[in-house]
Each structure stands twice: as structure tokens, then as C-alpha cells.
Design an enzyme around this catalytic site. Sequence first.
Site, short mmCIF file in Angstrom:
data_model
loop_
_atom_site.label_atom_id
_atom_site.label_comp_id
_atom_site.label_asym_id
_atom_site.label_seq_id
_atom_site.Cartn_x
_atom_site.Cartn_y
_atom_site.Cartn_z
N ARG A 59 -2.37 2.76 10.43
CA ARG A 59 -2.84 2.21 9.47
C ARG A 59 -1.67 2.12 8.43
O ARG A 59 -1.63 0.71 7.71
CB ARG A 59 -3.89 2.82 8.60
CG ARG A 59 -4.54 2.36 7.34
CD ARG A 59 -5.99 2.91 7.00
NE ARG A 59 -6.59 2.14 6.11
CZ ARG A 59 -6.67 2.86 4.79
NH1 ARG A 59 -6.60 3.66 4.56
NH2 ARG A 59 -7.32 1.74 3.97
N HIS A 63 -0.76 -1.80 7.14
CA HIS A 63 -0.86 -2.05 5.82
C HIS A 63 0.80 -2.43 5.23
O HIS A 63 0.87 -3.12 4.43
CB HIS A 63 -1.19 -0.89 4.94
CG HIS A 63 -2.65 -0.89 4.57
ND1 HIS A 63 -3.28 -0.66 3.58
CD2 HIS A 63 -3.73 -0.94 5.82
CE1 HIS A 63 -4.47 -0.69 4.00
NE2 HIS A 63 -4.86 -0.96 5.19
N ASP A 71 8.47 -4.33 6.07
CA ASP A 71 9.86 -3.87 5.15
C ASP A 71 9.84 -2.72 4.41
O ASP A 71 10.54 -2.48 3.62
CB ASP A 71 9.89 -5.17 4.33
CG ASP A 71 8.66 -5.25 3.16
OD1 ASP A 71 7.96 -4.48 3.18
OD2 ASP A 71 8.86 -6.11 2.42
N ASN A 93 -5.28 0.35 -0.83
CA ASN A 93 -4.12 1.28 -0.20
C ASN A 93 -4.41 2.75 -0.40
O ASN A 93 -3.56 3.77 0.02
CB ASN A 93 -2.87 1.03 -0.68
CG ASN A 93 -2.66 -0.41 0.07
OD1 ASN A 93 -3.07 -0.68 1.25
ND2 ASN A 93 -1.76 -1.45 -0.57
N HIS A 188 -8.84 1.09 15.39
CA HIS A 188 -10.10 1.81 14.84
C HIS A 188 -10.75 2.75 16.15
O HIS A 188 -11.77 3.29 15.83
CB HIS A 188 -11.06 0.94 14.21
CG HIS A 188 -10.67 0.26 12.99
ND1 HIS A 188 -11.50 -0.51 12.28
CD2 HIS A 188 -9.53 0.66 12.29
CE1 HIS A 188 -10.79 -0.83 11.18
NE2 HIS A 188 -9.43 -0.51 11.12
N ASP A 253 -8.03 4.31 23.26
CA ASP A 253 -8.65 3.88 24.35
C ASP A 253 -9.45 2.62 24.28
O ASP A 253 -9.48 2.42 22.89
CB ASP A 253 -9.13 5.09 25.34
CG ASP A 253 -10.34 5.43 24.40
OD1 ASP A 253 -10.68 4.93 23.39
OD2 ASP A 253 -10.90 6.50 24.83
#
Length: 328
Positions: A59, A63, A71, A93, A188, A253
Site C-alpha cells: 500500500r 500510495h 519519488d 493516507n 488486496h 495469491d
Amino acid sequence: MKIVALLLVFLCYFFQIFVSAQLKIGFYNSSCPNAEFIVKSIVQKRFKNNPSITGALLRLHFHDCGVSGCDASILIDSDSSKNQISEKDSAPNLTVRGYELIDEIKEKLESICPLIVSCSDIVTLATRDAVALAGGPTYTIPTGRRDGLVSNSSVDLPDPTESVSEILRFFRTIGLNKFDMVTLLGAHTVGVAHCLFFQSRVSDFRGTGRPDPTMDPKLVKKLFRLCTTSKPVTTLNDAPKTFLDQNTSFIVDNQYYNQISKKKGILKIDQELALDKLSAPIVARFANNGNAFRKSFAKSMIKMGNINVLVGNDGEIRKNCRAFNNPN
Ligand code: HEM
Ligand SMILES: *[C@@H]1O[C@H](CO)[C@@H](O)[C@H](O)[C@H]1NC(C)=O
Ligand SMILES: *[C@@H]1O[C@H](CO)[C@@H](O)[C@H](O)[C@H]1NC(C)=O
Ligand SMILES: *[C@@H]1O[C@H](CO)[C@@H](O)[C@H](O)[C@H]1NC(C)=O
Ligand SMILES: CC(=O)N[C@H]1CO[C@H](CO)[C@@H](O)[C@@H]1O
């Protein structure tokens, strides 16, 4: 003839500049030969104690790359003395985690090859390694990213209640297509979501006073209990949460696709992915073919890691991933 030769020379020159300012496999081969090994061993140690690190890094990486490119802008701490709010403190966030692991890796790398390995490469490599440790595909990923000089709080990441076509519009703005979108949402397959992001689906869906009919009733019951019977919480991180993949929660998976095919998506967008005709055929394919997902996941992760990267002399190599070298 002369013009053609001239053009050729010009093209070669242009091509060379173009190529030299690119990411490369093994960018640190000579400047910091142990860089990738060190990242891997620290991720390995953490994963052994806490396999939830794979979800955290995936994640974090998304993000970072999804806002102004890969960066490391998401790693910058806000500076309250200067009233500067950085990307990591903007709304969607707030539950992103894994920052301390990046700090640990950076500290080690600074001790052996100072100011060589960028924070954005650390995030990319650590994520790649955590995916492999969790049973996902292994892949080589080019390095040579440099760290950005801006971290902007106006973050424009999509909301989990948006439709598949709205989410697809976002993915297109960052250079990813429909296959990348369906594949990358497969991240996810690990990690957690807090009630904040799905509670309305299990209590009062879109003001109907009833749960979302697209969710399995057993799952509705379980999540309703989870979100309503817990003690008051002070921070979002202590709030109740559940696994995004209710079956193989720590394994990278294709179970995510199987779960959403069985009405067991946690976020609205997860469930919609299985239902919307834009994405349903790809979901069905991945649900039936774990290998197709693995291949696609490696490919799309590499693609995501290339979004708007800084190379050559752009940006900088941060000393501390949480701060610019010369804050002004
Ligand atoms: C653009 C569509 C997406 C939306 C709307 C979305 C939304 C969310 C939300 C709301 C959560 C729960 C956060 C929490 O409660 O703490 C979450 C978790 C997560 N997301 Fe996504 N996501 C998207 C795409 C992605 C992509 C592309 C990746 C990675 C390639 C990703 C990886 C993850 C992971 C691994 C978690 C679990 C985090 C953890 O365990 O702390 N997501 N996402
Ligand atoms: C680094 O080493 C690897 C493995 O030997 C090689 O494939 C890669 O091309 C090298 N990269 C550079 C930039 O030298
Ligand atoms: C931050 O992003 C907003 C919206 O995209 C933009 O208007 C603003 O100029 C940016 N600020 C910096 C410091 O780049
Ligand atoms: C859970 O995953 C395993 C292995 O991937 C699969 O065989 C099984 O059918 C799944 N179970 C449920 C309840 O979805
Ligand atoms: C606690 C908190 O500020 N949560 C925010 C997370 O992001 C969503 C979507 O932007 C906001 O609606 C929440 O308020």
C-alpha cells in the site's frame, strides 16, 4: 545522403541520452553492491516476526507511485513549525504503514554506502521482496530512481466507494490500463481494512437502512459485529479492522479474485470489480488461473514502479527518508 547521416548521428546521440537516464537492472551493482541483499535481509527478518509487512509495503508503494510518481514523496514528515503538511498526512493516507521499516533499511544502507541508494528504490525493492516472501511472484526490478523534492498534501487518490469506471479513469491518469487496474487491486489479497472504509456496507448502505445486497449475508453479520461492538478508539490505527482477503489473508495469491466472486469483497470497489462488466471477465480469469495472476502481477508491479520516476540528475538521494536534504 548527408542529411540521412546527420540524422543518424543525431538519433544515436539522442538515444544515448535517453538510455543513460533510465532505470536499470542492478543500478547499484558497483556503487553499492550489497544494496539489494541488505534490503532483502531486513525485509526477511521483519516478515518472520510480522507477515503483515507485505500489505503495509504494497500500500505504501502504491500510495507513493500513485501521487506524483514513485519519488518517495509519501515518506516526508510534515513540518509543523513551518505549517507544511506533507502527503502522508493527507486524508486517505492516514493508515499507511511501514515507515519504520524503510527507516531501518535506509539507516543500514547509509552506514555502508552513504547517499547512494534512494528511498524510492528502497520502497520499490522492499515491496518486491515482501511480495515474494508472502508466496507471490519473484521478479527483477530496475533501479536508479531518485527522491523527489516535493511532498504535497493535495492527494488525489480514489475513494473505495467509487465505481470501476471512475477508478479506471484514475489508473489511466497514471499510465496504467484496465488489466493493470484489475491486477493491482489483487494486492488486496493481503492486508487489512478498517471499519471506516466499509462500515456503511454492513449497516446502512446508501441510506437504505439495510446492508449492501452484494455482500454475502454471513460476512455482513461478522463485519457488523466487528464494527459495532468494539470499545471506543482514540486513533484510527486502533480501530477495528478485518482482512481484505478473508481466506488466505497473508498469501499473495489469486484467492482475492475467488473471494470477490463469492460476494466476499470487503471494500465496495473490491466487490464491484467482480460485478462490473468492464472488469468481470478478467476477475474470472484470475480466479481460475493463479499462474495468470502471478505473471500479470509481476508485470503490473514493475509498470507501477516506473510511474514518473526521477532519474539522472533530477531530485536527490535523501539522507533521511523522512526529510529533504535541504529543507527550505
Ligand atoms: C485505486 C484503487 C484503490 C482503492 C480505492 C484502495 C483502497 C484501499 C483502502 C480503503 C484500504 C484500507 C485501508 C485501511 O483501512 O487501513 C486499502 C488497503 C490496502 N490497499 Fe488498496 N486501494 C486501491 C488500490 C490499491 C493498489 C493498486 C494497491 C497495491 C498495488 C493496494 C494495496 C493495498 C494493501 C496491500 C492494503 C492493506 C494495507 C494494510 O494492510 O495496512 N491498493 N486500500
Ligand atoms: C548488474 O548485475 C546483473 C547480474 O550480474 C546484470 O544482469 C545487470 O545487467 C548489471 N547491471 C548493471 C547496471 O551493471
Ligand atoms: C500541490 O498540489 C496542488 C493541486 O494539484 C497544486 O495546486 C499546488 O500548486 C501544489 N503545491 C506544490 C507545492 O507543489
Ligand atoms: C481458500 O483457499 C484455498 C486455497 O487457495 C481453496 O482451496 C479453498 O477453496 C478456499 N476456501 C474458501 C472457503 O474460499
Ligand atoms: C480519520 C480521517 O481523517 N479519515 C479520513 C480518511 O480519508 C477519507 C477519505 O478521504 C475521509 O473521508 C476520512 O475522514
